[in-house]
Motif scaffolding. Structure first.
Motif, PDB file in Angstrom:
ATOM      1  N   ARG A 216       5.540  10.491  -8.704  1.00 16.34           N
ATOM      2  CA  ARG A 216       6.298   9.537  -7.695  1.00 16.34           C
ATOM      3  C   ARG A 216       5.611   9.715  -6.176  1.00 16.34           C
ATOM      4  O   ARG A 216       5.055  10.835  -6.302  1.00 16.34           O
ATOM      5  CB  ARG A 216       7.684   9.976  -7.542  1.00 16.34           C
ATOM      6  N   GLY A 217       5.681   8.656  -5.612  1.00 14.77           N
ATOM      7  CA  GLY A 217       5.013   8.632  -4.290  1.00 14.77           C
ATOM      8  C   GLY A 217       4.920   7.486  -3.507  1.00 14.77           C
ATOM      9  O   GLY A 217       5.760   6.414  -3.541  1.00 14.77           O
ATOM     10  N   GLU A 218       3.984   7.113  -2.533  1.00 14.01           N
ATOM     11  CA  GLU A 218       4.038   5.973  -2.077  1.00 14.01           C
ATOM     12  C   GLU A 218       2.453   5.672  -1.983  1.00 14.01           C
ATOM     13  O   GLU A 218       1.650   6.230  -1.967  1.00 14.01           O
ATOM     14  CB  GLU A 218       4.360   6.115  -0.435  1.00 14.01           C
ATOM     15  N   MET A 219       2.386   4.259  -1.896  1.00 13.52           N
ATOM     16  CA  MET A 219       0.932   3.787  -1.531  1.00 13.52           C
ATOM     17  C   MET A 219       0.694   2.672  -0.650  1.00 13.52           C
ATOM     18  O   MET A 219       1.537   1.793  -0.456  1.00 13.52           O
ATOM     19  CB  MET A 219       0.289   3.339  -2.905  1.00 13.52           C
ATOM     20  N   GLN A 220      -0.458   2.621   0.088  1.00 14.25           N
ATOM     21  CA  GLN A 220      -1.002   1.486   1.056  1.00 14.25           C
ATOM     22  C   GLN A 220      -2.245   1.369   0.777  1.00 14.25           C
ATOM     23  O   GLN A 220      -3.156   1.955   0.606  1.00 14.25           O
ATOM     24  CB  GLN A 220      -0.758   2.118   2.497  1.00 14.25           C
ATOM     25  N   VAL A 221      -2.472  -0.345   0.872  1.00 10.21           N
ATOM     26  CA  VAL A 221      -4.010  -0.773   0.659  1.00 10.21           C
ATOM     27  C   VAL A 221      -3.981  -2.034   1.194  1.00 10.21           C
ATOM     28  O   VAL A 221      -3.107  -2.801   1.027  1.00 10.21           O
ATOM     29  CB  VAL A 221      -4.400  -0.588  -0.943  1.00 10.21           C
ATOM     30  N   ASP A 222      -5.085  -2.208   2.021  1.00 15.66           N
ATOM     31  CA  ASP A 222      -5.419  -3.740   2.415  1.00 15.66           C
ATOM     32  C   ASP A 222      -6.060  -4.617   1.518  1.00 15.66           C
ATOM     33  O   ASP A 222      -6.900  -4.106   0.971  1.00 15.66           O
ATOM     34  CB  ASP A 222      -6.177  -3.590   3.847  1.00 15.66           C
ATOM     35  N   TYR A 223      -5.709  -5.835   1.338  1.00  6.45           N
ATOM     36  CA  TYR A 223      -6.221  -6.776   0.677  1.00  6.45           C
ATOM     37  C   TYR A 223      -6.710  -8.082   0.984  1.00  6.45           C
ATOM     38  O   TYR A 223      -5.703  -8.528   1.968  1.00  6.45           O
ATOM     39  CB  TYR A 223      -5.902  -6.691  -0.828  1.00  6.45           C
ATOM     40  N   GLU A 224      -7.481  -8.857   0.650  1.00  8.07           N
ATOM     41  CA  GLU A 224      -7.536 -10.376   1.195  1.00  8.07           C
ATOM     42  C   GLU A 224      -7.435 -11.294  -0.312  1.00  8.07           C
ATOM     43  O   GLU A 224      -7.972 -11.014  -1.159  1.00  8.07           O
ATOM     44  CB  GLU A 224      -9.017 -10.689   1.707  1.00  8.07           C
ATOM     45  N   ARG A 225      -6.438 -12.366  -0.029  1.00  5.76           N
ATOM     46  CA  ARG A 225      -6.569 -13.409  -1.231  1.00  5.76           C
ATOM     47  C   ARG A 225      -6.604 -14.879  -0.190  1.00  5.76           C
ATOM     48  O   ARG A 225      -6.777 -14.797   0.913  1.00  5.76           O
ATOM     49  CB  ARG A 225      -5.158 -13.217  -1.912  1.00  5.76           C
ATOM     50  N   GLN A 226      -6.165 -15.845  -1.162  1.00  5.22           N
ATOM     51  CA  GLN A 226      -6.370 -17.310  -0.551  1.00  5.22           C
ATOM     52  C   GLN A 226      -4.932 -17.812  -0.430  1.00  5.22           C
ATOM     53  O   GLN A 226      -4.148 -17.452  -0.929  1.00  5.22           O
ATOM     54  CB  GLN A 226      -6.924 -18.175  -1.714  1.00  5.22           C
ATOM     55  N   CYS A 227      -4.851 -18.624   0.598  1.00  3.63           N
ATOM     56  CA  CYS A 227      -3.856 -19.143   1.092  1.00  3.63           C
ATOM     57  C   CYS A 227      -3.430 -20.319  -0.111  1.00  3.63           C
ATOM     58  O   CYS A 227      -4.376 -20.870  -0.666  1.00  3.63           O
ATOM     59  CB  CYS A 227      -4.225 -20.163   2.216  1.00  3.63           C
ATOM     60  N   GLY A 228      -2.514 -20.275  -0.476  1.00  2.00           N
ATOM     61  CA  GLY A 228      -1.841 -21.326  -1.528  1.00  2.00           C
ATOM     62  C   GLY A 228      -1.906 -22.774  -1.236  1.00  2.00           C
ATOM     63  O   GLY A 228      -2.011 -23.601  -2.318  1.00  2.00           O
ATOM     64  N   LEU A 229      -2.474 -23.043   0.032  1.00  2.00           N
ATOM     65  CA  LEU A 229      -2.328 -24.670   0.551  1.00  2.00           C
ATOM     66  C   LEU A 229      -3.532 -24.916   0.823  1.00  2.00           C
ATOM     67  O   LEU A 229      -4.201 -25.995   0.201  1.00  2.00           O
ATOM     68  CB  LEU A 229      -1.249 -24.901   1.463  1.00  2.00           C
TER      69      LEU A 229
ATOM     70  N   LEU B 162      -6.467 -22.526   0.981  1.00  2.00           N
ATOM     71  CA  LEU B 162      -7.476 -21.785   0.160  1.00  2.00           C
ATOM     72  C   LEU B 162      -8.356 -20.837   1.094  1.00  2.00           C
ATOM     73  O   LEU B 162      -9.234 -20.290   0.772  1.00  2.00           O
ATOM     74  CB  LEU B 162      -8.298 -22.564  -0.673  1.00  2.00           C
ATOM     75  N   MET B 163      -7.771 -20.952   2.369  1.00  2.00           N
ATOM     76  CA  MET B 163      -8.540 -20.029   3.568  1.00  2.00           C
ATOM     77  C   MET B 163      -8.148 -18.472   3.200  1.00  2.00           C
ATOM     78  O   MET B 163      -7.105 -18.213   2.592  1.00  2.00           O
ATOM     79  CB  MET B 163      -8.600 -20.506   4.692  1.00  2.00           C
ATOM     80  N   PRO B 164      -8.860 -17.593   3.418  1.00  2.00           N
ATOM     81  CA  PRO B 164      -8.534 -16.192   3.317  1.00  2.00           C
ATOM     82  C   PRO B 164      -7.635 -15.691   3.915  1.00  2.00           C
ATOM     83  O   PRO B 164      -7.142 -16.189   5.197  1.00  2.00           O
ATOM     84  CB  PRO B 164      -9.921 -15.345   3.934  1.00  2.00           C
TER      85      PRO B 164
ATOM     86  N   VAL C 122       0.689 -16.807  -1.021  1.00  2.00           N
ATOM     87  CA  VAL C 122       0.787 -16.662   0.231  1.00  2.00           C
ATOM     88  C   VAL C 122       0.335 -17.810   1.207  1.00  2.00           C
ATOM     89  O   VAL C 122      -0.346 -18.865   0.578  1.00  2.00           O
ATOM     90  CB  VAL C 122       0.068 -15.483   0.738  1.00  2.00           C
ATOM     91  N   ARG C 123       0.849 -18.060   2.462  1.00  2.07           N
ATOM     92  CA  ARG C 123       0.318 -19.108   3.457  1.00  2.07           C
ATOM     93  C   ARG C 123      -0.600 -18.490   4.377  1.00  2.07           C
ATOM     94  O   ARG C 123       0.037 -17.231   5.001  1.00  2.07           O
ATOM     95  CB  ARG C 123       1.494 -20.101   4.072  1.00  2.07           C
ATOM     96  N   CYS C 124      -1.533 -19.157   4.870  1.00  2.00           N
ATOM     97  CA  CYS C 124      -2.172 -18.607   6.102  1.00  2.00           C
ATOM     98  C   CYS C 124      -1.388 -18.551   7.478  1.00  2.00           C
ATOM     99  O   CYS C 124      -1.424 -17.918   8.236  1.00  2.00           O
ATOM    100  CB  CYS C 124      -3.392 -19.344   6.230  1.00  2.00           C
ATOM    101  N   SER C 125      -0.481 -19.567   7.520  1.00  2.00           N
ATOM    102  CA  SER C 125       0.298 -19.811   8.457  1.00  2.00           C
ATOM    103  C   SER C 125       1.619 -20.641   8.122  1.00  2.00           C
ATOM    104  O   SER C 125       1.712 -21.499   6.907  1.00  2.00           O
ATOM    105  CB  SER C 125      -0.054 -20.469   9.740  1.00  2.00           C
ATOM    106  N   PRO C 126       2.834 -20.558   8.726  1.00  2.00           N
ATOM    107  CA  PRO C 126       3.981 -21.104   8.197  1.00  2.00           C
ATOM    108  C   PRO C 126       3.984 -22.810   8.349  1.00  2.00           C
ATOM    109  O   PRO C 126       4.293 -23.434   7.524  1.00  2.00           O
ATOM    110  CB  PRO C 126       5.190 -20.663   9.206  1.00  2.00           C
ATOM    111  N   ASP C 127       2.920 -23.208   8.976  1.00  2.00           N
ATOM    112  CA  ASP C 127       2.700 -24.733   9.324  1.00  2.00           C
ATOM    113  C   ASP C 127       1.411 -25.170   8.744  1.00  2.00           C
ATOM    114  O   ASP C 127       0.753 -26.046   9.278  1.00  2.00           O
ATOM    115  CB  ASP C 127       2.731 -25.032  10.707  1.00  2.00           C
TER     116      ASP C 127
END
Length: 217
Positions: A100-113, A115-117, A168-173
């Protein structure tokens, strides 16, 4: 069986560690692992849990820094931008070992609309029971204790996917891509004319079109 709990739902684990005992918790020496204040180079991070197996009723702390492998997730490339930080405890529980414990990690994926990082962070708590033999109640369990150790790299990667939203989205708009020519409408307007972008098109648009046609007839 993975039993995942989001951060903040349970009391956080704050483990301390004696650096002098660090080597006892690592196998497969020469992904970077740091336990306490000591760094090691390893190919695949396997955590030795023999202390828990030999000392039932006792908890043993750990702190790891792992390099995770970039992955494909539902046809989308996931690129890790930092090492995964894991901290917690492990102890013997019945026929297995509870980690048991906790984890943190940064990653990059594509906007669902468009396709930008998009930069994202997995910040989660975990608690799982690992067995030395396949669990009869969960024959598809992928994580077992082998040679008194657990593959923490593969386990950490699975935690990221459990924490990750489907899209995910790169921004709400975000305006997305033109469905005709593929132009990123956040950057420029294409020559295809006015189009309904995925973010602006009403979910009832198809019904509205049918009603409009009926009125015209």
């Amino acid at each position: 069986m993975l039993n995942f709990t989001h951060c903040g739902r349970r009391k956080r684990v704050r483990a301390s560690f004696n650096p002098q005992c660090a080597k006892k918790h690592l196998t497969n020496a020469p992904v970077l692992a740091i336990i306490g204040n000591v760094a090691y180079e390893v190919n695949d991070m396997r955590m030795d849990v023999s202390l828990a197996l030999k000392n039932p009723g006792h908890e043993f702390p750990f702190a790891l820094e792992l390099s995770l492998n970039d992955q494909q997730f539902a046809g989308e490339q996931i690129c890790f931008k930092s090492k995964a930080q894991l901290r917690g405890t492990y102890s013997m529980a019945g026929a297995g070992v509870t980690v048991r414990g906790e984890m943190q990690v940064d990653y990059e994926r594509q906007c669902g609309l468009c396709l930008m990082p998009v930069a994202a962070t997995a910040d989660c708590e975990f608690e799982d029971l690992f067995y030395k033999e396949p669990n009869p109640e969960d024959p598809n369990d992928l994580f077992l204790i082998e040679d008194y150790s657990i593959d923490m790299t593969a386990y950490a990667e699975s935690l990221v996917f459990l924490d990750m939203p489907m899209t995910v989205r790169c921004s709400p708009d975000c305006k997305g891509l033109c469905p005709v020519c593929g132009t990123n409408l956040n950057i420029s307007q294409c020559s295809c004319g006015k189009v309904d972008t995925p973010s602006s098109k009403s979910p009832y648009a198809a019904l509205e079109d049918l009603l409009t046609r009926d009125e015209e007839v």
